[in-house]
Design an enzyme around this catalytic site. Structure first.
Site, mmCIF file in Angstrom:
data_model
loop_
_atom_site.group_PDB
_atom_site.id
_atom_site.type_symbol
_atom_site.label_atom_id
_atom_site.label_comp_id
_atom_site.label_asym_id
_atom_site.label_seq_id
_atom_site.Cartn_x
_atom_site.Cartn_y
_atom_site.Cartn_z
ATOM 1 N N HIS A 84 0.867 -1.195 0.000
ATOM 2 C CA HIS A 84 0.000 0.000 0.000
ATOM 3 C C HIS A 84 0.892 1.230 0.000
ATOM 4 C CE1 HIS A 84 -3.831 2.042 1.871
ATOM 5 N NE2 HIS A 84 -3.145 2.885 1.108
ATOM 6 N N HIS A 128 1.191 4.824 -2.482
ATOM 7 C CA HIS A 128 0.775 5.627 -3.646
ATOM 8 C C HIS A 128 2.044 6.284 -4.170
ATOM 9 C CE1 HIS A 128 -3.546 5.420 -2.504
ATOM 10 N NE2 HIS A 128 -3.014 5.242 -1.306
ATOM 11 N N HIS A 130 -9.642 0.972 -1.200
ATOM 12 C CA HIS A 130 -9.579 1.617 0.101
ATOM 13 C C HIS A 130 -10.986 1.553 0.702
ATOM 14 C CE1 HIS A 130 -5.792 3.186 -1.298
ATOM 15 N NE2 HIS A 130 -5.637 4.008 -0.291
ATOM 16 N N GLU A 144 -11.214 3.420 6.120
ATOM 17 C CA GLU A 144 -10.138 4.305 6.607
ATOM 18 C C GLU A 144 -10.851 5.410 7.395
ATOM 19 O OE1 GLU A 144 -8.148 6.521 3.478
ATOM 20 O OE2 GLU A 144 -6.497 7.127 4.790
ATOM 21 N N ASP A 169 1.624 7.107 1.990
ATOM 22 C CA ASP A 169 2.200 8.270 1.294
ATOM 23 C C ASP A 169 3.410 8.739 2.095
ATOM 24 O OD1 ASP A 169 -0.025 8.873 -0.791
ATOM 25 O OD2 ASP A 169 -1.099 8.585 1.093
HETATM 26 N N1 ADE Z 1 -4.628 8.724 -2.020
HETATM 27 C C1 ADE Z 1 -3.396 8.777 -1.526
HETATM 28 N N2 ADE Z 1 -3.394 8.406 -0.236
HETATM 29 C C2 ADE Z 1 -4.662 8.077 0.089
HETATM 30 C C3 ADE Z 1 -5.301 7.601 1.258
HETATM 31 N N3 ADE Z 1 -4.637 7.399 2.402
HETATM 32 N N4 ADE Z 1 -6.637 7.417 1.223
HETATM 33 C C4 ADE Z 1 -7.316 7.648 0.105
HETATM 34 N N5 ADE Z 1 -6.771 8.082 -1.021
HETATM 35 C C5 ADE Z 1 -5.449 8.303 -1.034
HETATM 36 ZN ZN ZN Z 2 -3.799 4.731 0.502
#
Ligand code: ADE
Ligand code: ZN
Length: 337
Positions: free
Chosen positions: A19, A21, A199, A202, A281
Site C-alpha cells: 500500500h 501511492h 480503500h 479508513e 504516502d
Molecule cells: N490517495 C493517496 N493516499 C490516500 C489515502 N490514504 N486514502 C485515500 N486516497 C489516497
Molecule cells: Zn492509501
C-alpha cells in the site's frame, strides 16, 4: 525504548510493501526540483514552507496538498525519477517486492498522456529489478470523488497497456463515495482478469468494507481499520483471510487515531486478521515502511513473534505467484531462525 535486536530485525527482515501511492512518495525536495525543471509555479516559496503545510486535519486536507504536489509531474522522466527514488528508499528498508498504486486521472486531467505516466513508472520498476533484484507491480487506482464514467474512460485508455499493471484499486475521498458507485467498472476489470483492491474503512464506515467485498469483489482491503466496529464483519474478514493493508503513520497524520498508542494494529492481529504494515504516502506522513514498523513497535506491546508474522503476511497477502511467495517466506523464516 525498544530492544536493539528487535529494531535490527524489523529493519533487516525481508518484506513486501502493498500500500504505497507513488505520488505520495514525492518528497518536497523533488517537488521543487521538478517544478524548476518544468517551469511549474508552486504556491509555496520553499521546501520548508511546503513541509510546514503538511499539518493535516483529515483525509481531504491531505488530498488537497497531495494533488497540488503531483502537478509538477509532466514528462516520462519525471515519473521515472519519482518512482526510482521510492524504489531506492524501499530497497534500503529491505523491501523485496512492492505493489504500487498510481492515480492516472490526477495526470490525464492536466493533459498528461496516460502512456507518459505508466511508461515512466514502469521503466523504473524494470531498473529496480535489474539493479537490486527487487520486484514491483502496478495497481491503477480510480479516483472515487470523480464519476464512474471517468473511471470507465480511464480503463479504456489503460487497455493498450494491460501488460504493465496487475490490478486496480479505489482511492481519494472516501466519505460520500461508497464502493458501489464503481460496481460497473470493477465488474469490467474482473472480466479482464485484473486483481481488485479498494480503500475502505479508513475514514468511511464498516459498511464500505462490506460493499467493497460484496459488490466490487475485491481481494484485499486497503486500510480497513474501522472493521473492528462491526464484530460480524471482523469475523468474516478473519475467516476468509482477507488481507488488510494497514498504514499506521498515515492513520495518525490523518487523525484516524489520536496517537500511535491508540492504534488498533495489535487488536486487528488478535482478531486473527491478515494484517500488513505499509507507508501509504511516505513523503507526507513522516516515514517509509520501516519507520512505520519501528514507531508501531515502540508504541505497542509488539515483539519478535508479531514481527515475523507481519513480514510473512506481507508476502502471503501479495499478488506474487506461489513459487515466489514460497521462496520469500523461506527467507523470512531464515531471518528469524
Ligand atoms: N490517495 C493517496 N493516499 C490516500 C489515502 N490514504 N486514502 C485515500 N486516497 C489516497
Ligand atoms: Zn492509501
Amino acid at each position: 525504548m525498544m530492544d536493539e535486536s528487535l529494531r535490527n530485525l524489523l529493519q533487516k527482515m525481508p518484506k513486501a510493501e502493498l500500500h504505497i501511492h507513488i505520488e505520495g512518495s514525492l518528497e518536497p525536495e523533488l517537488i521543487f526540483a521538478l517544478a524548476k525543471r518544468n517551469g511549474v509555479a508552486l504556491r509555496y516559496a520553499s521546501v520548508d514552507e511546503l513541509r510546514r503545510a503538511y499539518a493535516f486535519t483529515d483525509l481531504q486536507s491531505f488530498l488537497d496538498i497531495y494533488y497540488a504536489g503531483a502537478s509538477v509531474l509532466l514528462h516520462e522522466q519525471d515519473f521515472y525519477d519519482m518512482t526510482l527514488a521510492y524504489l531506492q528508499r524501499a530497497h534500503a528498508d529491505n523491501v523485496r517486492h512492492a505493489e504500487i498504486f498510481f492515480d492516472p486521472q490526477t495526470h490525464t486531467e492536466r493533459g498528461v498522456a496516460f502512456s507518459t505516466v505508466i511508461d515512466g513508472i514502469h521503466r523504473a520498476l524494470d531498473d529496480a529489478k535489474r539493479h537490486w533484484g527487487m520486484s514491483g507491480a502496478l495497481i491503477m487506482c480510480f479516483l472515487r470523488h470523480l464519476p464512474e464514467e471517468d473511471a470507465l474512460a480511464t480503463l479504456e485508455q489503460a487497455i493498450p497497456h494491460r501488460a504493465k499493471f496487475i490490478g486496480v484499486g479505489l482511492d481519494s475521498s472516501e466519505r460520500g463515495h461508497p464502493p458501489e458507485k464503481f460496481a460497473r467498472v470493477f465488474a469490467r476489470c474482473k472480466e479482464l482478469g485484473l486483481h481488485l483492491v479498494a480503500h475502505a474503512g479508513e475514514e468511511g464506515p464498516p459498511d464500505y468494507i462490506r460493499s467493497a467485498l460484496d459488490v466490487l469483489h475485491v481481494e484485499r482491503i486497503d486500510h480497513g481499520v474501522r472493521c473492528l466496529e462491526d464484530a460480524a464483519l471482523t469475523r468474516r474478514l478473519a475467516e476468509q483471510r482477507v488481507p488488510l493493508t494497514v498504514c499506521p503513520l498515515s492513520n495518525i497524520k490523518l487523525r484516524v487515531f489520536d496517537r500511535l498508542a491508540d492504534h488498533n494494529l495489535l487488536k486487528l492481529l488478535e482478531a486473527g486478521l491478515l494484517v500488513t504494515v505499509n507507508s501509504d504516502d511516505p513523503a507526507y506522513f513522516g516515514g517509509y515502511v520501516n519507520d512505520n514498523f519501528l514507531r508501531m513497535f515502540e508504541a505497542l506491546p509488539l515483539g519478535r513473534e508479531q514481527a515475523r508474522l507481519l513480514a510473512r503476511n506481507s508476502f502471503v497477502a501479495s499478488f506474487l505467484d506461489e513459487a515466489a511467495k514460497r521462496k520469500l517466506l523461506e527467507e523470512v523464516d531464515a531471518c528469524f531462525a
